[in-house]
Motif scaffolding. Structure first.
Motif, PDB file in Angstrom:
ATOM      1  N   LEU A  42       3.260  18.106   2.910  1.00 28.75           N
ATOM      2  CA  LEU A  42       3.764  16.901   3.559  1.00 28.75           C
ATOM      3  C   LEU A  42       2.665  16.183   4.341  1.00 28.75           C
ATOM      4  N   LEU A  43       1.834  16.934   5.045  1.00 33.58           N
ATOM      5  CA  LEU A  43       0.737  16.322   5.794  1.00 33.58           C
ATOM      6  C   LEU A  43      -0.305  15.739   4.841  1.00 33.58           C
ATOM      7  N   TRP A  44      -0.548  16.427   3.720  1.00 39.34           N
ATOM      8  CA  TRP A  44      -1.460  15.891   2.708  1.00 39.34           C
ATOM      9  C   TRP A  44      -0.927  14.553   2.211  1.00 39.34           C
ATOM     10  N   LEU A  45       0.348  14.513   1.885  1.00 38.56           N
ATOM     11  CA  LEU A  45       0.967  13.294   1.361  1.00 38.56           C
ATOM     12  C   LEU A  45       0.924  12.156   2.381  1.00 38.56           C
ATOM     13  N   LEU A  46       1.209  12.453   3.632  1.00 34.22           N
ATOM     14  CA  LEU A  46       1.163  11.427   4.679  1.00 34.22           C
ATOM     15  C   LEU A  46      -0.263  10.908   4.876  1.00 34.22           C
ATOM     16  N   THR A  47      -1.226  11.805   4.841  1.00 35.28           N
ATOM     17  CA  THR A  47      -2.633  11.412   4.981  1.00 35.28           C
ATOM     18  C   THR A  47      -3.044  10.524   3.815  1.00 35.28           C
ATOM     19  N   PHE A  48      -2.653  10.928   2.614  1.00 37.93           N
ATOM     20  CA  PHE A  48      -2.976  10.133   1.427  1.00 37.93           C
ATOM     21  C   PHE A  48      -2.306   8.761   1.500  1.00 37.93           C
ATOM     22  N   ALA A  49      -1.036   8.723   1.886  1.00 39.33           N
ATOM     23  CA  ALA A  49      -0.317   7.445   1.975  1.00 39.33           C
ATOM     24  C   ALA A  49      -0.999   6.500   2.963  1.00 39.33           C
ATOM     25  N   ALA A  50      -1.451   7.040   4.086  1.00 39.27           N
ATOM     26  CA  ALA A  50      -2.156   6.217   5.072  1.00 39.27           C
ATOM     27  C   ALA A  50      -3.463   5.683   4.478  1.00 39.27           C
ATOM     28  N   LEU A  51      -4.205   6.544   3.786  1.00 35.27           N
ATOM     29  CA  LEU A  51      -5.456   6.118   3.155  1.00 35.27           C
ATOM     30  C   LEU A  51      -5.182   5.072   2.076  1.00 35.27           C
ATOM     31  N   LEU A  52      -4.136   5.259   1.307  1.00 40.20           N
ATOM     32  CA  LEU A  52      -3.784   4.304   0.264  1.00 40.20           C
ATOM     33  C   LEU A  52      -3.500   2.927   0.861  1.00 40.20           C
ATOM     34  N   CYS A  53      -2.665   2.890   1.886  1.00 44.24           N
ATOM     35  CA  CYS A  53      -2.345   1.610   2.533  1.00 44.24           C
ATOM     36  C   CYS A  53      -3.591   0.971   3.136  1.00 44.24           C
ATOM     37  N   LEU A  54      -4.405   1.769   3.780  1.00 49.93           N
ATOM     38  CA  LEU A  54      -5.642   1.264   4.359  1.00 49.93           C
ATOM     39  C   LEU A  54      -6.579   0.737   3.278  1.00 49.93           C
ATOM     40  N   SER A  55      -6.620   1.424   2.146  1.00 42.50           N
ATOM     41  CA  SER A  55      -7.531   1.009   1.070  1.00 42.50           C
ATOM     42  C   SER A  55      -7.113  -0.331   0.461  1.00 42.50           C
ATOM     43  N   PHE A  56      -5.810  -0.616   0.388  1.00 37.89           N
ATOM     44  CA  PHE A  56      -5.370  -1.927  -0.101  1.00 37.89           C
ATOM     45  C   PHE A  56      -5.970  -3.026   0.765  1.00 37.89           C
ATOM     46  N   TRP A  57      -5.853  -2.849   2.075  1.00 34.68           N
ATOM     47  CA  TRP A  57      -6.342  -3.862   3.012  1.00 34.68           C
ATOM     48  C   TRP A  57      -7.867  -3.948   2.976  1.00 34.68           C
ATOM     49  N   ILE A  58      -8.531  -2.799   3.006  1.00 41.79           N
ATOM     50  CA  ILE A  58      -9.997  -2.785   3.026  1.00 41.79           C
ATOM     51  C   ILE A  58     -10.563  -3.393   1.743  1.00 41.79           C
ATOM     52  N   ALA A  59     -10.004  -3.033   0.591  1.00 40.67           N
ATOM     53  CA  ALA A  59     -10.495  -3.577  -0.677  1.00 40.67           C
ATOM     54  C   ALA A  59     -10.307  -5.091  -0.715  1.00 40.67           C
ATOM     55  N   GLY A  60      -9.160  -5.575  -0.261  1.00 43.82           N
ATOM     56  CA  GLY A  60      -8.921  -7.015  -0.234  1.00 43.82           C
ATOM     57  C   GLY A  60      -9.854  -7.734   0.719  1.00 43.82           C
ATOM     58  N   ALA A  61     -10.041  -7.170   1.905  1.00 44.35           N
ATOM     59  CA  ALA A  61     -10.924  -7.785   2.902  1.00 44.35           C
ATOM     60  C   ALA A  61     -12.374  -7.777   2.423  1.00 44.35           C
ATOM     61  N   ALA A  62     -12.813  -6.683   1.808  1.00 38.50           N
ATOM     62  CA  ALA A  62     -14.192  -6.608   1.305  1.00 38.50           C
ATOM     63  C   ALA A  62     -14.391  -7.603   0.161  1.00 38.50           C
ATOM     64  N   GLY A  63     -13.400  -7.727  -0.703  1.00 39.51           N
ATOM     65  CA  GLY A  63     -13.490  -8.709  -1.786  1.00 39.51           C
ATOM     66  C   GLY A  63     -13.652 -10.117  -1.241  1.00 39.51           C
ATOM     67  N   ALA A  64     -12.942 -10.434  -0.158  1.00 43.91           N
ATOM     68  CA  ALA A  64     -13.070 -11.749   0.474  1.00 43.91           C
ATOM     69  C   ALA A  64     -14.467 -11.936   1.066  1.00 43.91           C
ATOM     70  N   ILE A  65     -15.012 -10.891   1.651  1.00 48.33           N
ATOM     71  CA  ILE A  65     -16.363 -10.973   2.223  1.00 48.33           C
ATOM     72  C   ILE A  65     -17.403 -11.188   1.120  1.00 48.33           C
ATOM     73  N   TYR A  66     -17.301 -10.422   0.038  1.00 46.59           N
ATOM     74  CA  TYR A  66     -18.265 -10.534  -1.049  1.00 46.59           C
ATOM     75  C   TYR A  66     -18.051 -11.779  -1.902  1.00 46.59           C
ATOM     76  N   GLY A  67     -16.829 -12.337  -1.865  1.00 49.34           N
ATOM     77  CA  GLY A  67     -16.510 -13.486  -2.705  1.00 49.34           C
ATOM     78  C   GLY A  67     -16.152 -13.102  -4.126  1.00 49.34           C
ATOM     79  N   VAL A  68     -15.961 -11.803  -4.368  1.00 49.28           N
ATOM     80  CA  VAL A  68     -15.574 -11.278  -5.674  1.00 49.28           C
ATOM     81  C   VAL A  68     -14.502 -10.223  -5.419  1.00 49.28           C
ATOM     82  N   VAL A  69     -13.334 -10.409  -6.034  1.00 49.31           N
ATOM     83  CA  VAL A  69     -12.207  -9.529  -5.746  1.00 49.31           C
ATOM     84  C   VAL A  69     -12.543  -8.060  -5.954  1.00 49.31           C
ATOM     85  N   ASP A  70     -13.142  -7.727  -7.096  1.00 48.94           N
ATOM     86  CA  ASP A  70     -13.437  -6.322  -7.409  1.00 48.94           C
ATOM     87  C   ASP A  70     -14.951  -6.125  -7.512  1.00 48.94           C
ATOM     88  N   ASP A  71     -15.644  -6.474  -6.449  1.00 50.09           N
ATOM     89  CA  ASP A  71     -17.091  -6.314  -6.396  1.00 50.09           C
ATOM     90  C   ASP A  71     -17.455  -4.844  -6.619  1.00 50.09           C
TER      91      ASP A  71
END
Length: 153
Positions: A42-71
């Motif tokens: 359960l703790l593994w799953l919660l940790t992964f879920a938090a990382l997954l949600c964070l990664s959506f935001w980080i990937a989107g924000a980084a794509g905006a910074i680089y000017g390429v969605v999937d840099d």
């Protein structure tokens, strides 16, 4: 904030490798596997879920910074995909390296629906979800290989 986003999106700089940044970015998954392997499910799953949600935001924000969605420097998605591959397995080097190879196989080849996600979702979700889908394929192959190797012993 920009530096923090780029630091995490590149898996602490691994995404800046001059060749195969996705492969280098996936390497961050091995110590993460080691750190997470002994957590209760359960703790593994919660940790992964938090990382997954964070990664959506980080990937989107980084794509905006680089000017390429999937840099190519954005490799937090490789970390997430690798963690899907080895989810709930005990850490050992055979599993870690075999999981690495399985994940890279499916991340590079992008079989359906991985390729659809990669083409159609041009945002942080798409950047990460195609690697999650590749991780699911890799998880199935990894478990089949581990099962087969146990059956042979």
């Amino acid at each position: 904030m920009r530096r923090i986003i780029l630091f995490f999106s590149s898996n602490a700089g691994l995404g800046y490798a001059p060749v195969a940044p996705g492969t280098f970015g996936t390497l961050a998954g091995i110590p993460a596997f080691w750190l997470l392997a002994d957590l209760p499910p359960l703790l593994w799953l919660l940790t992964f879920a938090a990382l997954l949600c964070l990664s959506f935001w980080i990937a989107g924000a980084a794509g905006a910074i680089y000017g390429v969605v999937d840099d190519g420097r954005i490799v937090i998605d490789e970390l997430v995909g690798y963690l899907v591959t080895i989810a709930f397995l005990p850490f050992n080097w055979t599993t870690a390296l075999l999981g690495f190879a399985c994940f890279r196989l499916f991340d590079v080849s992008k079989p359906p629906p991985v390729n659809w996600l990669d083409r159609k979702l041009k945002n942080g979700y798409g950047v990460v979800l195609d690697d999650v889908a590749a991780g699911i394929y890799a998880a199935i192959l990894l478990r089949l290989l581990l099962f087969a190797s146990e059956a042979l012993l």
